[in-house]
Write an enzyme that holds these catalytic residues in place. Structure first.
Site, short mmCIF file in Angstrom:
data_model
loop_
_atom_site.label_atom_id
_atom_site.label_comp_id
_atom_site.label_asym_id
_atom_site.label_seq_id
_atom_site.Cartn_x
_atom_site.Cartn_y
_atom_site.Cartn_z
N LYS A 52 5.48 7.13 -6.95
CA LYS A 52 4.91 6.97 -8.30
C LYS A 52 3.66 7.85 -8.45
O LYS A 52 3.45 8.44 -9.51
CB LYS A 52 4.56 5.49 -8.54
CG LYS A 52 5.80 4.60 -8.66
CD LYS A 52 5.46 3.11 -8.59
CE LYS A 52 6.72 2.26 -8.56
NZ LYS A 52 6.46 0.82 -8.39
N GLN A 96 1.87 -3.62 -7.16
CA GLN A 96 3.18 -3.47 -6.49
C GLN A 96 3.60 -4.79 -5.83
O GLN A 96 2.83 -5.41 -5.11
CB GLN A 96 3.08 -2.35 -5.44
CG GLN A 96 4.38 -2.02 -4.74
CD GLN A 96 5.42 -1.37 -5.66
OE1 GLN A 96 5.08 -0.70 -6.62
NE2 GLN A 96 6.68 -1.58 -5.36
N ASP A 119 4.39 -2.51 -16.28
CA ASP A 119 5.54 -3.11 -15.59
C ASP A 119 6.37 -3.98 -16.53
O ASP A 119 7.52 -4.29 -16.23
CB ASP A 119 5.03 -4.04 -14.46
CG ASP A 119 5.26 -3.46 -13.08
OD1 ASP A 119 6.19 -2.66 -12.90
OD2 ASP A 119 4.49 -3.85 -12.17
N1 GUN Z 1 8.63 -4.02 -6.56
C1 GUN Z 1 9.94 -3.74 -6.74
N2 GUN Z 1 10.15 -3.33 -8.02
C2 GUN Z 1 8.96 -3.37 -8.64
C3 GUN Z 1 8.54 -3.05 -9.97
O1 GUN Z 1 9.31 -2.67 -10.86
N3 GUN Z 1 7.21 -3.21 -10.20
C4 GUN Z 1 6.34 -3.64 -9.27
N4 GUN Z 1 5.07 -3.78 -9.62
N5 GUN Z 1 6.70 -3.94 -8.03
C5 GUN Z 1 8.00 -3.80 -7.73
#
Ligand code: GUN
Length: 293
Positions: A52, A96, A119
């Site tokens: 990311k 995350q 998110d």
């Molecule tokens: N962990 C797995 N998928 C995601 C997501 O889409 N967002 C976040 N913040 N953590 C994750």
């Protein structure tokens, strides 16, 4: 047999659109800024946050990563989220998952300012999605699947959609997106889960089958209607003695078996994965635009 839905190519197209919006913001002196929060040393989370960060830089977004030890208390994590909420230079916040034991993820996601919730996990944004209010943030993975369906020319209106998995990150929001009375939606949606009777029977009726249950190669050829569109959201690590580290990643779909039956199918990797990050970038630009208008 070229019936692949190329997630890398579609993500690149989407990222091109995001770049244009970043340029438009730059002309007003604004650079979208996303804050990543990673708690602990989960190896997959390190990889995902790294990807990311890289895509943010490629598209001209600023990113800042806050790494906290896995001994961090919920109060300390909440304090960081509050600080980022109050920071006017930050437009998007992503904490995350998974979070260490002792930290309640829903409490953390609910603490993020909904206007910065790129998110789409805050209850306000979940509610907006349910209500068909386009002003909220759509979670990145189901949002990415939706874009794959749209941009691959898949007919959604009137289609029988079967979603395998009822999680808050994929299954439930995916259903909410496709069932809306709206353009590129209007589907008939069924969600199957671990207590569903006759999952294979449901799958065989699907015009669009979305697998997000987290079971390696669960979907076999005899569960797929000939010509159906099959989307594989799964990321499962399985043992593989021939691999360098003794394991590898596979999806929820038995790709080799299903591809000849499917009308269209996502490869895995190279299908849904790249779309998730592209959607996160788009959500961050949306946040920057709406916070600065
Ligand atoms: N962990 C797995 N998928 C995601 C997501 O889409 N967002 C976040 N913040 N953590 C994750």
């Amino acid at each position: 047999m070229d019936n692949l839905i190329d997630g890398r190519a579609i993500a690149a197209e989407l990222n091109g659109e995001t770049r244009q919006r970043v340029a438009a913001l730059a002309s007003r002196g604004i650079q979208p800024h996303i804050a990543f929060v990673r708690v602990g040393e989960d190896p997959a989370s390190k990889v995902y946050v790294g990807m990311k960060e890289r895509t943010s830089a490629e598209l001209g977004l600023k990113s800042t990563t806050h790494v906290l030890p896995d001994t961090t208390s919920q109060a300390d994590l909440l304090a960081l989220v509050e600080r980022l909420n109050a920071d006017r230079t930050v437009h998007g916040i992503l904490v995350q998952a998974p979070l260490p034991r002792g930290i309640d993820a829903p409490t953390i996601f609910s603490a993020v300012d909904p206007r910065k919730d790129v998110d789409g996990f805050h209850p306000v944004n979940v509610g907006k999605l349910m209500l068909g209010d386009a002003g909220g943030f759509v979670p990145c993975t189901p949002g990415g699947v939706h874009e794959l369906l749209i941009r691959s020319g898949t007919t959604i209106a009137g289609a029988e959609v079967v979603i395998l998995g009822r999680g808050n990150i994929v299954g439930k929001p995916m259903a909410a997106i496709l069932v809306q009375k709206a353009k590129h939606a209007d589907a008939t949606v069924t969600i199957c889960h671990s207590r569903s009777a006759d999952i294979a029977g449901h799958c065989r009726r699907a015009d669009i089958l979305i697998a997000a249950l987290g079971v390696a190669r669960f979907v076999k050829a005899d569960m797929v209607k000939p010509g159906a569109v099959v989307i594989d959201v799964g990321v499962n690590r399985i043992a593989d003695p021939t691999a360098k580290n003794g394991s590898r990643l596979v999806g929820d779909v038995d790709f080799a078996g299903v591809q000849p039956v499917a009308g269209k199918i996502t490869p895995n990797p190279g299908g849904v994965g790249p779309m998730t990050i592209a959607m996160l970038m788009r959500n961050t630009v949306q946040a920057a635009e709406s916070l600065t208008c």
